[in-house]
Design an enzyme around this catalytic site. Structure first.
Site, PDB file in Angstrom:
ATOM      1  N   CYS A  56      33.765  48.031 -38.165  1.00 22.26           N
ATOM      2  CA  CYS A  56      35.121  48.241 -38.670  1.00 22.26           C
ATOM      3  C   CYS A  56      35.686  46.902 -39.143  1.00 22.26           C
ATOM      4  CB  CYS A  56      36.090  48.825 -37.659  1.00 22.26           C
ATOM      5  SG  CYS A  56      35.647  50.478 -37.117  1.00 22.26           S
ATOM      6  N   ARG A  62      30.794  45.501 -42.401  1.00 21.90           N
ATOM      7  CA  ARG A  62      31.199  45.851 -41.034  1.00 21.90           C
ATOM      8  C   ARG A  62      31.200  47.355 -40.772  1.00 21.90           C
ATOM      9  NH1 ARG A  62      33.735  41.300 -38.757  1.00 21.90           N
ATOM     10  NH2 ARG A  62      34.700  42.547 -37.134  1.00 21.90           N
ATOM     11  N   TRP A  78      33.353  51.994 -39.041  1.00 22.17           N
ATOM     12  CA  TRP A  78      32.059  52.324 -38.454  1.00 22.17           C
ATOM     13  C   TRP A  78      32.411  53.220 -37.270  1.00 22.17           C
ATOM     14  CZ3 TRP A  78      29.505  51.753 -33.736  1.00 22.17           C
ATOM     15  CH2 TRP A  78      28.120  51.963 -33.777  1.00 22.17           C
ATOM     16  N   ASN A  84      40.246  47.898 -35.171  1.00 29.20           N
ATOM     17  CA  ASN A  84      38.822  47.629 -34.948  1.00 29.20           C
ATOM     18  C   ASN A  84      38.635  47.440 -33.444  1.00 29.20           C
ATOM     19  OD1 ASN A  84      36.923  44.568 -35.320  1.00 29.20           O
ATOM     20  ND2 ASN A  84      36.162  46.589 -34.879  1.00 29.20           N
ATOM     21  N   GLY A  85      37.717  48.194 -32.847  1.00 36.76           N
ATOM     22  CA  GLY A  85      37.490  48.054 -31.401  1.00 36.76           C
ATOM     23  C   GLY A  85      37.391  49.417 -30.750  1.00 36.76           C
ATOM     24  N   GLU A  97      10.159  41.791 -34.784  1.00 38.74           N
ATOM     25  CA  GLU A  97      11.124  41.637 -35.879  1.00 38.74           C
ATOM     26  C   GLU A  97      10.653  42.386 -37.135  1.00 38.74           C
ATOM     27  OE1 GLU A  97      14.037  40.950 -36.225  1.00 38.74           O
ATOM     28  OE2 GLU A  97      14.350  40.360 -38.290  1.00 38.74           O
ATOM     29  N   LYS A 128      12.723  45.364 -38.900  1.00 39.06           N
ATOM     30  CA  LYS A 128      13.111  45.351 -40.323  1.00 39.06           C
ATOM     31  C   LYS A 128      12.712  46.660 -40.976  1.00 39.06           C
ATOM     32  CE  LYS A 128      15.477  42.901 -40.512  1.00 39.06           C
ATOM     33  NZ  LYS A 128      15.941  42.009 -39.528  1.00 39.06           N
ATOM     34  N   GLU A 138      14.836  49.747 -39.609  1.00 39.65           N
ATOM     35  CA  GLU A 138      16.268  49.810 -39.904  1.00 39.65           C
ATOM     36  C   GLU A 138      16.566  50.099 -41.368  1.00 39.65           C
ATOM     37  OE1 GLU A 138      18.596  46.240 -39.139  1.00 39.65           O
ATOM     38  OE2 GLU A 138      16.873  45.005 -39.611  1.00 39.65           O
ATOM     39  N   HIS A 183      -3.226  49.755 -22.981  1.00 39.77           N
ATOM     40  CA  HIS A 183      -2.560  50.275 -21.775  1.00 39.77           C
ATOM     41  C   HIS A 183      -1.651  51.449 -22.095  1.00 39.77           C
ATOM     42  CE1 HIS A 183      -4.187  47.019 -19.436  1.00 39.77           C
ATOM     43  NE2 HIS A 183      -3.810  46.179 -20.384  1.00 39.77           N
ATOM     44  N   LYS A 206      26.965  45.381 -39.782  1.00 40.63           N
ATOM     45  CA  LYS A 206      26.404  44.044 -39.598  1.00 40.63           C
ATOM     46  C   LYS A 206      26.965  43.338 -38.378  1.00 40.63           C
ATOM     47  CE  LYS A 206      24.600  40.189 -42.026  1.00 40.63           C
ATOM     48  NZ  LYS A 206      23.238  40.523 -41.576  1.00 40.63           N
TER      49      LYS A 206
HETATM   50  C1  F6R Z   1      19.033  43.498 -37.685  1.00 43.97           C
HETATM   51  C2  F6R Z   1      20.336  42.950 -37.376  1.00 43.97           C
HETATM   52  C3  F6R Z   1      20.900  43.184 -36.025  1.00 43.97           C
HETATM   53  C4  F6R Z   1      21.618  41.919 -35.532  1.00 43.97           C
HETATM   54  C5  F6R Z   1      22.317  42.188 -34.189  1.00 43.97           C
HETATM   55  C6  F6R Z   1      22.968  40.952 -33.635  1.00 43.97           C
HETATM   56  O1  F6R Z   1      18.622  43.168 -38.963  1.00 43.97           O
HETATM   57  O2  F6R Z   1      20.950  42.334 -38.195  1.00 43.97           O
HETATM   58  O3  F6R Z   1      19.909  43.569 -35.120  1.00 43.97           O
HETATM   59  O4  F6R Z   1      20.688  40.902 -35.407  1.00 43.97           O
HETATM   60  O5  F6R Z   1      23.295  43.187 -34.359  1.00 43.97           O
HETATM   61  O6  F6R Z   1      23.919  40.433 -34.491  1.00 43.97           O
HETATM   62  P1  F6R Z   1      24.372  38.930 -34.411  1.00 43.97           P
HETATM   63  O7  F6R Z   1      23.213  38.091 -34.730  1.00 43.97           O
HETATM   64  O8  F6R Z   1      25.480  38.814 -35.413  1.00 43.97           O
HETATM   65  O9  F6R Z   1      24.866  38.713 -33.004  1.00 43.97           O
END
Ligand code: F6R
Length: 615
Positions: free
Chosen positions: A2, A27, A78, A104-105, A488, A492, A495, A511, A610
């Site tokens: 948000c 956001r 969001w 937001n929250g 990672e 990627k 997501e 295992h 994000k």
């Molecule tokens: C994945 C991604 C998220 C962030 C996570 C933490 O591509 O971007 O998994 O890494 O939400 O966010 P930050 O780094 O802003 O604390």
């Protein structure tokens, strides 16, 4: 998670709000809305749309009722409480519609408040927790007809997190803002003021800003603002000059921000290293690390806390720090750290890693760690963030604004920051000999060109991705320092393409996970030459024997690989310790091109935001 904006001044208010929301779209993008006070007819008008911000822009483009709005608030959502829909979109109002609010929250006690408010006759139109705040403030407003006091008295009853902007039809020259555990700042202009969740929403209008702290309430007029605490006591606030260039968010010809950000990585590496690593013979300089050398010499334990991609960077960090300094390092997801017995104390260094510096779980975790007496160091892309402002020490990662929801260049910058920090510790603790240190720094300085070389071979990675785009599941395996690269890479892929991808330690396959393998299950094997190379090769052969399709990501020229692997993604040679800074790049491109082949919304994947500012 948000985003909120507010504006009061003489510009076209709707344009300012929409521009602000556009910069905050990272956001959330479940719905959006704006509310403006139209001075000509003395009415507050609300416009909302489900889905992406463009839907709201369309509505506003075709609206003929708006005349001269000079004050307004906006929101990008969001969804937490209530499905994405127009009725759950912000702004929300009280019964009479005189008061509007964006939030937001998460309000944790909203059900309890809601039932009290319903008993007082409030009628709820949405399923959101936010509407409770609108009704609560309206009740308080009845008592003394002063919006600032009404907000102040209402927030005292809220439990949870909030950043709020509130407007009232009877006080059309001001906006009241308040915050607790969610970011909020006031952009200070010349006879105009802005309110926003984050800097990008205001930076093209002003470089002057005042950050609100928890439990502060701001009353914002066009020509001034005033901040008070929960008891109404005025607080003197500092207006800071933002260290940001005014910039439009631009894809620079790339189809997606993600692709642009992947391509920015050679420069990101240069930026991270510049000033801190001058040449191979000079000691690393980290000006904002405030640990004194005695503390570093006696440091016996480090705990790193982070979420998502930042957690994967932290896993690489553990390897690097342990190998270079012999200090024991634990890594934990912030959301887990919060709910367990704390073992950190004044002899522990706690490192928080966060691109945004606003992730709610990591903020809570570092606050708890701070209470145990630990020294808090934050590795972040946002030196102006809540985490950075609460930390004792800082390592700014200098990746530049990252717009795509999937983190790429910020991961690279975080991993590099761990190399710099580990060398810095090692130089003070004397845990590596000077030849080793010089070699490592020398190799680090080669990284920008090596990343460029990988990008020059993008078409080969794209071709490989095209072969696997129709798969439903994917496994990523590795061992040692590149295990985090496997996690990672899988994150990627899942997501942005929604393919079920999971990272496993290669030795763990047998295992359990090996049961899933057959000819429909591709396995990405990250195997850089080094101590675990042969072991990973054996694990890959075990997978081959179960008919899995195998892709190797490697710098090895070993001809045997062609017997085992269906595809090989070759990258340049580098010492094993630095290899995660290279392996991440083809994995990002591989995920990007699969999502792109599948026609997914790469920059704004479904259900994600994000900046995750709720726990
Ligand atoms: C994945 C991604 C998220 C962030 C996570 C933490 O591509 O971007 O998994 O890494 O939400 O966010 P930050 O780094 O802003 O604390």
């Amino acid at each position: 998670m948000c985003g909120i904006v507010g504006y009061i001044g003489s510009r076209n208010t709707v344009d300012v709000l929409l521009n602000g929301l556009t910069s905050l779209e990272y956001r959330g993008y479940d719905s959006s809305g704006v509310s403006v006070y139209d001075r000509d007819d003395g009415e507050i008008k609300i416009f909302k749309a489900e889905g992406k911000l463009n839907n709201l822009k369309e509505i506003l483009k075709n609206d003929t009722t708006l005349k001269t709005p000079g004050i307004g608030i906006g929101h990008i959502r969001w969804a937490t409480h209530g499905v994405p829909s127009v009725e759950n979109a912000h702004p929300h109002t009280c019964n009479c519609g005189n008061l509007v609010i964006v939030h937001n929250g998460i309000i944790e006690n909203y059900l309890e408040l809601k039932s009290k408010l319903e008993n007082l006759g409030c009628k709820f139109k949405s399923q959101t927790d936010t509407e409770t705040i609108a009704h609560l403030i309206a009740q308080k407003y009845k008592e003394e007809q002063n919006l600032t006091n009404a907000v102040r008295n209402a927030v005292k009853e809220l439990k949870g997190a909030y950043a709020l902007c509130v407007m009232h039809r009877n006080e059309p020259n001001l906006i009241v803002a308040a915050r607790k555990n969610a970011p909020l700042l006031i952009g200070v202009g010349n006879n105009e003021n802005f309110i926003a969740s984050d800097v990008p929403a205001i930076i093209s209008y002003t470089k002057h800003a005042c950050y609100l702290n928890d439990d502060e309430i701001a009353t914002v007029w066009a020509n001034k603002f005033e901040v008070c605490d929960l008891e109404g006591k005025i607080i003197n606030k500092r207006v800071e000059i933002l260290p940001w260039e005014s910039q439009t968010i631009n894809k620079m010809g790339y189809k997606h921000f993600m692709l642009k950000e992947i391509h920015e990585q050679p420069d990101v590496v240069r930026n991270v290293l510049s000033n801190k690593l001058i040449d191979a013979n000079t000691k690393i300089k980290l000006d904002e690390v405030k640990l004194n050398s005695d503390t570093i010499k006696n440091l016996s334990r480090i705990e790193i806390i982070a979420c998502g991609t930042s957690l994967h960077a932290a896993m690489v960090g553990k390897y690097i720090i342990e190998s270079m300094t012999k200090i024991a390092v634990d890594v934990e997801a912030s959301s887990e750290y919060i709910y367990r017995e704390k073992t950190t104390n004044e002899n522990t260094l706690v490192i928080g890693v966060s691109q945004s510096g606003e992730t709610a779980d990591t903020i809570t975790a570092i606050r708890q760690a701070k209470q145990t007496g630990a020294h808090i160091l934050i590795i972040t892309n946002r030196p102006d963030s809540t985490m950075a402002r609460e930390a004792h020490s800082l390592v700014p990662v200098n990746a530049g604004i990252e717009v795509s929801v999937a983190a790429t260049k910020s991961y690279m910058a975080q991993v590099l920051s761990f190399y710099l920090f580990a060398i810095y510790l090692s130089e003070i603790k004397n845990t590596m000999n000077s030849e080793q240190l010089i070699n490592l720094k020398f190799e680090l300085l080669k990284l920008p060109n090596l990343v460029e070389t990988i990008l020059q071979h993008e078409d080969e990675i794209k071709k490989c991705a095209s072969k696997y785009a129709s798969t439903k599941d994917f496994i990523y395996i590795s061992r040692g320092i590149n295990l985090a690269s496997a996690y990672e890479g899988a994150l990627k892929l899942k997501e942005i393409s929604y393919i079920n991808a999971t990272g496993y330690p290669a030795g763990e396959l047998k295992h359990g996970p090996i049961a899933m393998l057959d000819e429909t299950m591709p396995v990405m094997v990250i195997m850089m030459p080094g101590v675990v190379y042969e072991k990973i090769l054996s694990n890959a052969q075990e997978a081959k024997a179960r008919h899995a399709k195998l892709i190797a990501l490697t710098s090895s020229n070993d001809p045997k690989l062609y017997d085992t692997f269906d595809d090989i993604i070759k990258i340049p040679q580098i010492c094993e310790m630095l290899s995660p800074a290279l392996t991440c790049v083809p994995l990002q491109l591989f995920a990007y091109y699969i999502a792109e082949f599948l026609g997914k919304d790469v920059d704004q994947p479904r259900n994600l935001a994000k900046s995750v500012t709720v726990e």
